[in-house]
Each structure stands twice: as C-alpha cells, then as structure tokens.
Design an enzyme around this catalytic site. Structure first.
Site, PDB file in Angstrom:
ATOM      1  N   CYS A   2      46.241  24.421  34.805  1.00  0.00           N
ATOM      2  CA  CYS A   2      46.931  23.159  34.565  1.00  0.00           C
ATOM      3  C   CYS A   2      46.323  22.414  33.374  1.00  0.00           C
ATOM      4  CB  CYS A   2      46.797  22.254  35.783  1.00  0.00           C
ATOM      5  SG  CYS A   2      47.404  23.027  37.279  1.00  0.00           S
ATOM      6  N   ARG A  27      47.205  27.147  27.654  1.00  0.00           N
ATOM      7  CA  ARG A  27      46.378  27.324  28.852  1.00  0.00           C
ATOM      8  C   ARG A  27      47.102  28.095  29.941  1.00  0.00           C
ATOM      9  NH1 ARG A  27      42.141  23.345  29.243  1.00  0.00           N
ATOM     10  NH2 ARG A  27      42.279  23.386  31.499  1.00  0.00           N
ATOM     11  N   TRP A  77      50.116  25.094  36.631  1.00  0.00           N
ATOM     12  CA  TRP A  77      49.962  26.527  36.900  1.00  0.00           C
ATOM     13  C   TRP A  77      49.861  26.614  38.419  1.00  0.00           C
ATOM     14  CZ3 TRP A  77      46.302  30.065  38.832  1.00  0.00           C
ATOM     15  CH2 TRP A  77      46.440  31.389  38.369  1.00  0.00           C
ATOM     16  N   ASN A 103      44.296  18.801  38.088  1.00  0.00           N
ATOM     17  CA  ASN A 103      43.922  20.177  37.767  1.00  0.00           C
ATOM     18  C   ASN A 103      42.816  20.545  38.745  1.00  0.00           C
ATOM     19  OD1 ASN A 103      43.115  22.579  36.664  1.00  0.00           O
ATOM     20  ND2 ASN A 103      42.376  21.724  34.728  1.00  0.00           N
ATOM     21  N   GLY A 104      42.991  21.651  39.482  1.00  0.00           N
ATOM     22  CA  GLY A 104      41.990  22.054  40.466  1.00  0.00           C
ATOM     23  C   GLY A 104      42.650  22.282  41.812  1.00  0.00           C
ATOM     24  N   GLU A 486      36.856  46.434  27.331  1.00  0.00           N
ATOM     25  CA  GLU A 486      37.533  45.333  26.652  1.00  0.00           C
ATOM     26  C   GLU A 486      38.853  45.804  26.040  1.00  0.00           C
ATOM     27  OE1 GLU A 486      37.406  42.328  26.784  1.00  0.00           O
ATOM     28  OE2 GLU A 486      38.287  41.515  24.969  1.00  0.00           O
ATOM     29  N   LYS A 490      42.439  44.184  26.986  1.00  0.00           N
ATOM     30  CA  LYS A 490      43.327  43.604  25.953  1.00  0.00           C
ATOM     31  C   LYS A 490      44.724  44.205  26.095  1.00  0.00           C
ATOM     32  CE  LYS A 490      41.883  40.699  24.655  1.00  0.00           C
ATOM     33  NZ  LYS A 490      40.628  40.341  25.221  1.00  0.00           N
ATOM     34  N   GLU A 493      46.506  43.044  29.473  1.00  0.00           N
ATOM     35  CA  GLU A 493      46.864  41.635  29.635  1.00  0.00           C
ATOM     36  C   GLU A 493      48.021  41.203  28.744  1.00  0.00           C
ATOM     37  OE1 GLU A 493      43.813  38.640  28.917  1.00  0.00           O
ATOM     38  OE2 GLU A 493      42.934  39.827  27.326  1.00  0.00           O
ATOM     39  N   HIS A 509      34.848  63.261  37.984  1.00  0.00           N
ATOM     40  CA  HIS A 509      34.557  63.002  39.401  1.00  0.00           C
ATOM     41  C   HIS A 509      35.767  62.434  40.128  1.00  0.00           C
ATOM     42  CE1 HIS A 509      30.392  64.077  38.868  1.00  0.00           C
ATOM     43  NE2 HIS A 509      30.375  63.320  37.776  1.00  0.00           N
ATOM     44  N   LYS A 609      44.458  30.440  30.045  1.00  0.00           N
ATOM     45  CA  LYS A 609      43.344  30.561  29.100  1.00  0.00           C
ATOM     46  C   LYS A 609      42.010  30.252  29.765  1.00  0.00           C
ATOM     47  CE  LYS A 609      41.374  31.081  25.108  1.00  0.00           C
ATOM     48  NZ  LYS A 609      41.152  32.497  24.744  1.00  0.00           N
TER      49      LYS A 609
HETATM   50  C1  AGP Z   1      40.369  37.732  28.108  1.00  0.00           C
HETATM   51  O1  AGP Z   1      41.256  38.006  27.109  1.00  0.00           O
HETATM   52  C2  AGP Z   1      40.782  36.738  29.089  1.00  0.00           C
HETATM   53  N1  AGP Z   1      41.378  35.605  28.531  1.00  0.00           N
HETATM   54  C3  AGP Z   1      39.792  36.466  30.205  1.00  0.00           C
HETATM   55  O2  AGP Z   1      39.374  37.678  30.738  1.00  0.00           O
HETATM   56  C4  AGP Z   1      38.550  35.590  29.868  1.00  0.00           C
HETATM   57  O3  AGP Z   1      37.660  36.304  29.074  1.00  0.00           O
HETATM   58  C5  AGP Z   1      37.893  35.152  31.197  1.00  0.00           C
HETATM   59  O4  AGP Z   1      38.812  34.397  31.935  1.00  0.00           O
HETATM   60  C6  AGP Z   1      36.623  34.386  30.989  1.00  0.00           C
HETATM   61  O5  AGP Z   1      36.847  33.207  30.270  1.00  0.00           O
HETATM   62  P1  AGP Z   1      35.652  32.368  29.670  1.00  0.00           P
HETATM   63  O6  AGP Z   1      34.979  33.231  28.650  1.00  0.00           O
HETATM   64  O7  AGP Z   1      36.303  31.174  29.062  1.00  0.00           O
HETATM   65  O8  AGP Z   1      34.736  32.030  30.788  1.00  0.00           O
END
Ligand code: AGP
Length: 614
Positions: A2, A27, A77, A103-104, A486, A490, A493, A509, A609
């Site tokens: 949010c 976000r 969200w 937010n929360g 990573e 990428k 996501e 394995h 985000k």
């Molecule tokens: C990665 O592309 C994501 N957006 C996500 O995995 C992100 O790295 C994770 O939520 C951690 O966020 P932060 O580094 O802001 O703590």
C-alpha cells in the site's frame, strides 16, 4: 504494498494526492482512493475505485471534482478482503466523518470488530482498516474526547504494523499521522505539509522530511507539524534533506523503469565504489564498528529477502574465501522462527534495498535482542532498517522504481565486496595479491559493465529465440550458482515463466529427470577455476536433449561454443567482480523475454516493490 500520501495546505488537495499516488504506483496495488476535507463546510468527500489509478483519476477529472485543501490518498495492495471499491481505502467511520488510510496489518482487528459490532456499529468492508476508523469515532462519541486523544486511545488497543493517515470532517485542516513497523515520512514545505509512505510521492513538492520513529504520532496543519512520542508528549524532530533529484524517479525517455535502471548500473556502481577506494585501498569512512569487536567475530549471518537474499548467497562465497569466518545466509522471513544461533560474537548483516521490508526489519530486531550487532546494507537513506542498525553502509543507487531490482542488487554486491576486502585486510586473512586484484576489479567494474550493456542486442536476439519456453533452468556452481538464483528470479517475476536455479552438481540428484528434448538450460560458467566442471554439466544436459544457452567470460567463449547452442560473454575479471558482470545479461534476458511476452514489466502481477507485511 500500500502507498499513502497526504496533503494539507492552501492548494486544492485532490490533484496533488493523485499525482503523489501516481508516483507510488510502482509499489504495487490493486485499487486507489482519496478523502478530501473542505474547511468551510466541514465536509469530507471520499472517492475510491478498484483497478488502476487512472480509473480514479478519470472519475474525478484529475481531482477537479473534489474540493478541499486537506486530504489523504491511498493505493491498496489487498490483504484483508478482495480488491473492490468498498475494500479500497480510505475507510470511513459509520457517520462518514472520519477517514483513514493504512499500510500494514491490524492483527487483532477481528476481536475489535466483534466488540464494535456488539455496540451496534455496522461494518461496510472486510478490511482490518475500517476498525481503526470506527474505533476512533467510538471513542469520540462515548468518551467525549478530542480527535487526537481518540486516536491515542485507538493506538493503545490495536496490535500489528501500521502507518496511518487520518482526517476528520470536524477538524478540517488537520491530518494525523502515525507509524509502527510500516514506513511513513512527513514532508515540510512553505505553507503546506505532507505525509507519504516514501519520498518519491512528495519529492516534487519538498525535500525536507521528518522520519517518524515507531509509535510516534504527528499532527500536520498548513502552519506546521507537531510530533508526539508514544506517550503523547510533544517532541522536537530533526528535519532531514533528501538529495535525490526528481528526474531520478522518472523514466527519462525509456520505455520502462527496469530498463532505465539496468542501464544506470555503471553510474550507480561509480557512486557506490569510487568514494570508497583511495590509492588502492578500501576506505570506509562512515564505518565505525570497533576493531576489537570485528577481530573477535566467530560468525557472520547474512539475512535478507528475495534478490537481497541472493546477494547474500554470492557474498557467503566471497566472505568465507576472504575472511575464513563461517557465514550463514538466512531468509529474513525464517530467521526469527528458527531460533538462530546468534551471540555477541556474531555480526548480522541485513541487506535491503528499500530498508523497509518487514521480515528483514523483524530479523534485525531479533538479532539485536539476541545480542548481535547489526550492519545493514541499504539503498534508501533514513529508512527504518538503516535507522535501527548499529552500522549502515548505503548503496547510493538512487531511487529504484521498477519492482524487479537491478541497480539495487548490483550496488549491494559492490558494497559487500568492498566490505569483504576491508575486513579481510583488517583481519589479515586476505593476501596482498588477492586484495590488490579485488580492489582493481571493483575499480574497473563500472567500465566493464558498460561493455556488457553495449552488447545488449546479443541478449535481445537470444530472448527472441527462447521467449516462448515455459520452463527454464539456470545451472552453475559456487558464485555462478548464486548468480543463477537471481537470474531465475528475474525471469519468473517479470515474464511469468517457470524457472529454477540449481547448483549444477545437484542436478543429477533428482532434477535432471525434468530435462527433455528442447528444455532451455541457461548454464553459467564464468568462474574460471570451475570452468571444466561447467562444461561437463553442459554436456550432461545436452545429451538429454536440452537447448543450452551459456554465459562465460570472453577468454572461454570458444571452448564453450563447442558445447552450448549459444554463448553470451562478459569480460574476464577477478572472481569477486564476476557475479556483478554476469547478472547483467541475465537481467537483460528477463527484460527482453518479458517485453516479447507483452508483460507489465515495471508492475508485475501480485508483486509489490517494498514488502511491508509479513
Ligand atoms: C526482486 O526483484 C524483488 N523485488 C524482491 O525479491 C526484493 O529483492 C525483496 O522483496 C527484498 O526487498 P528489499 O531489498 O527492499 O528488502
């Protein structure tokens, strides 16, 4: 997650709120709303809509349809209750005279809702937030107290994480802001004041901000901001100046923020690295952890989520090689539930681009509770994780807007590489040769990365060959395995392709049973000392029909070309710099594949985000 924005001043609030919300779209959200108070008439108008902010903005003709100079806005969200107009924020009290954005998560909302229902108060939504609006009104009516006192009473009853913005039709010209475990900043301007869940929403109006600490509360009016401690005692807060430029949070001609941020990496690395190297030495000027303490360390724990966790996986290999201290990497969401073995001789390193990830924050507090010192590697200056750490190293990547992190990731790697060299020198565990090579490799990194970016058309070509695949495996050993984690994240996501990263040696394995004719395997073989092993693994999957796209260094290109269907190269470099260089083609591959599949690259489905709920 949010987003919150609030404005009180002399201008019409709604257009400012909508513009602020547009800067928080990155976000991640599923609905949006605003509430505006008009002073003269004591009126509170609320407008909300499920879906993109544009729907709300069109509905209000850019804000022209709703008048008043005090207001709060929200992008939601969904957590409690599906995305819908009624569940969107602001949530209002029964009379419609109190509006709240949140937010929360209010963890004890069910119990409070039951209590309010027993008092005959009807609820309109399924949200936990409505409880806050209803409870404020309940205290106003039954206890005959003022708005601030009613909010204080609510805060003593709610549990969980929250950043709240509250307005009342009966006290127009005032916003109450509260935070606990969720981000909220206050903006100070000439004749106006603002609140927001992050600085991008207000930077166009002011760069002077106040960071509220957990449990603190503030009353914003046109004339000023009065902050209060948890005990409702008036307090003075420091005003900080944010030095981000507004351009940094805009696309600047690029189609997507993600692509812009990929291309910004060399400059971001220069900012992260150059001031920290002088005359061939790593200089961490802002580093003040005690030397005796560092020399007494028995263990390093790296704790983070998502891509930041993947940085931790890379750095485990680098730290252990350079420092000969055991390094454990933990997912922040697991850390506090696993009874971690942490003592006063453990250094806990928390990595977080946003500095607001709730799981990472909770892990930080648990580490401190157990007696460890916490060093954080953070991008957002003044964020919660930065403020609660014993020591912070900033990555100085500039604002990162795309949900998929790129420059955030690579600057985290660079800062931790520098730290590893610095500590290696301090502890006497790194040889002069390795140290010198490492420092030189980091100095050369921005320029080498520019060369990788120049060859982006090669990656685009491979993306066009493979964008239709439904499942992709990334394999590699050691640093290449960590980098593969990573690359795989990428891809999944932003392109929604199922993808897995495996340590090459682990394939046989079990997972190798999934390799069949035409399966795409991205084989990572940048690590020179393990190159022959990488080649064997390529042969292993090719003989089972896999299509192999390999990533290696320029000097190994020819050898790899015999084994793989396609080869992408990065410049040769010292091992410490390879993951930073190698991740760039993987970021670009994910980007181009997502583009070819028509995905919403900057705002992938279901993702946010900054993840500020558990
Ligand atoms: C990665 O592309 C994501 N957006 C996500 O995995 C992100 O790295 C994770 O939520 C951690 O966020 P932060 O580094 O802001 O703590």
């Amino acid at each position: 997650m949010c987003g919150i924005v609030g404005y009180v001043g002399r201008e019409q609030a709604a257009p400012i709120l909508l513009e602020g919300l547009s800067r928080l779209e990155y976000r991640g959200y599923d609905s949006a709303g605003v509430a505006v108070c008009s002073a003269g008439e004591g009126r509170l108008e609320v407008a909300k809509a499920k879906g993109r902010l544009k729907i709300l903005s069109d509905m209000l003709h850019g804000g022209a349809d709703i008048s008043g100079t005090t207001g709060i806005g929200h992008t939601r969200w969904a957590t409690h209750g599906a995305p819908s107009d009624v569940n969107s924020h602001p949530q209002v009290s029964r009379s419609g005279r109190i509006a709240v954005v949140h937010n929360g998560i209010i963890e004890n909302y069910a119990e409070l809702k039951a209590f309010l229902k027993e008092q005959g108060i009807p609820f309109a939504s399924e949200t936990d937030t409505e409880v806050v609006a209803q409870l404020i009104e309940y205290f106003l009516e039954t206890d005959k107290v003022g708005l601030l006192e009613a909010v204080g009473r609510v805060l003593r009853r709610i549990e969980g994480a929250y950043a709240l913005g509250i307005v009342s039709a009966d006290v127009p010209g005032q916003i109450i802001a509260v935070r606990k475990d969720s981000p909220l900043i206050l903006g100070q301007g000439q004749d106006f004041h603002m609140l927001a869940s992050d600085v991008t929403a207000i930077i166009q109006h002011t760069r002077d901000v106040i960071y509220l600490e957990d449990g603190e509360l503030a009353v914003l009016t046109t004339e000023g901001i009065q902050c209060y401690s948890q005990l409702m005692v008036p307090i003075e807060k420091k005003v900080s100046h944010v030095d981000w430029e507004i351009d940094a949070a805009e696309k600047g001609g690029y189609e997507h923020f993600m692509f812009k941020e990929i291309m910004e990496q060399p400059d971001a690395l220069r900012r992260a690295i150059s001031p920290r190297i002088a005359e061939g030495q790593v200089v961490l000027e802002d580093f003040h952890l005690d030397e005796a303490y560092l020399k007494s360390l028995e263990k390093i724990y790296i704790v983070a989520c998502g891509s930041s966790y993947h940085v931790g996986m890379v750095e485990k290999y680098i730290f252990e090689r350079l420092l000969r201290i055991p390094v454990e990497v933990a997912l922040a969401s697991e850390f506090r539930y696993m009874e971690p073995i942490v003592t006063q001789r453990t250094l806990v390193v928390v990595i977080s681009q946003s500095g607001e990830t709730l799981d990472s924050m909770a892990a930080l507090r648990e580490a401190k509770r157990l007696g460890a010192k916490v060093l954080s590697v953070v991008n957002v200056v003044g964020s919660s994780i930065a403020r609660e750490s014993d020591q912070v190293l900033y990555t100085w990547a500039g604002p990162e807007i795309a949900v998929a992190t790129t420059k955030g990731y690579s600057t985290q790697l660079a800062v931790l590489d520098l730290l590893a060299l610095y500590l290696g020198r301090l502890l006497g565990t790194v040889s002069q040769e390795t140290y010198d090579q490492g420092v030189a490799a980091l100095e050369a990194l921005p320029e080498q990365m520019e060369r990788v970016l120049e060859r982006r058309e090669d990656i685009q070509y491979y993306a066009s060959q493979y964008f239709n695949h439904n499942s992709v495996f990334f394999i590699g050993r050691n640093l290449d395995y960590a980098m593969g984690l990573e690359g795989s994240l990428k891809l999944k996501e932003i392109s929604y392709i199922h993808s897995e990263a495996y340590a090459s040696g682990e394939l046989k394995h079990g997972t190798i049973s999934l390799i069949e004719e035409g399966t795409l395997v991205i084989a990572l073989g940048t690590c020179g000392r393990l190159f022959d092993k990488a080649m064997s693994n390529v042969a292993e999957v090719r003989s089972r029909g896999a299509d192999v796209l390999a990533l290696t260094t320029e000097s190994r290109q020819e050898d790899m070309a015999h084994a793989a269907s396609g080869v992408i190269t990065i410049p040769d470099a010292a091992e410490i710099a390879l993951p930073s260089l190698g991740v760039v083609p993987l970021q670009l591959f994910a980007y181009y594949v997502a583009l070819m599949r028509g995905c919403d690259i900057d705002k992938p489905r279901n993702l946010a985000k900054s993840v500020t709920v558990e």
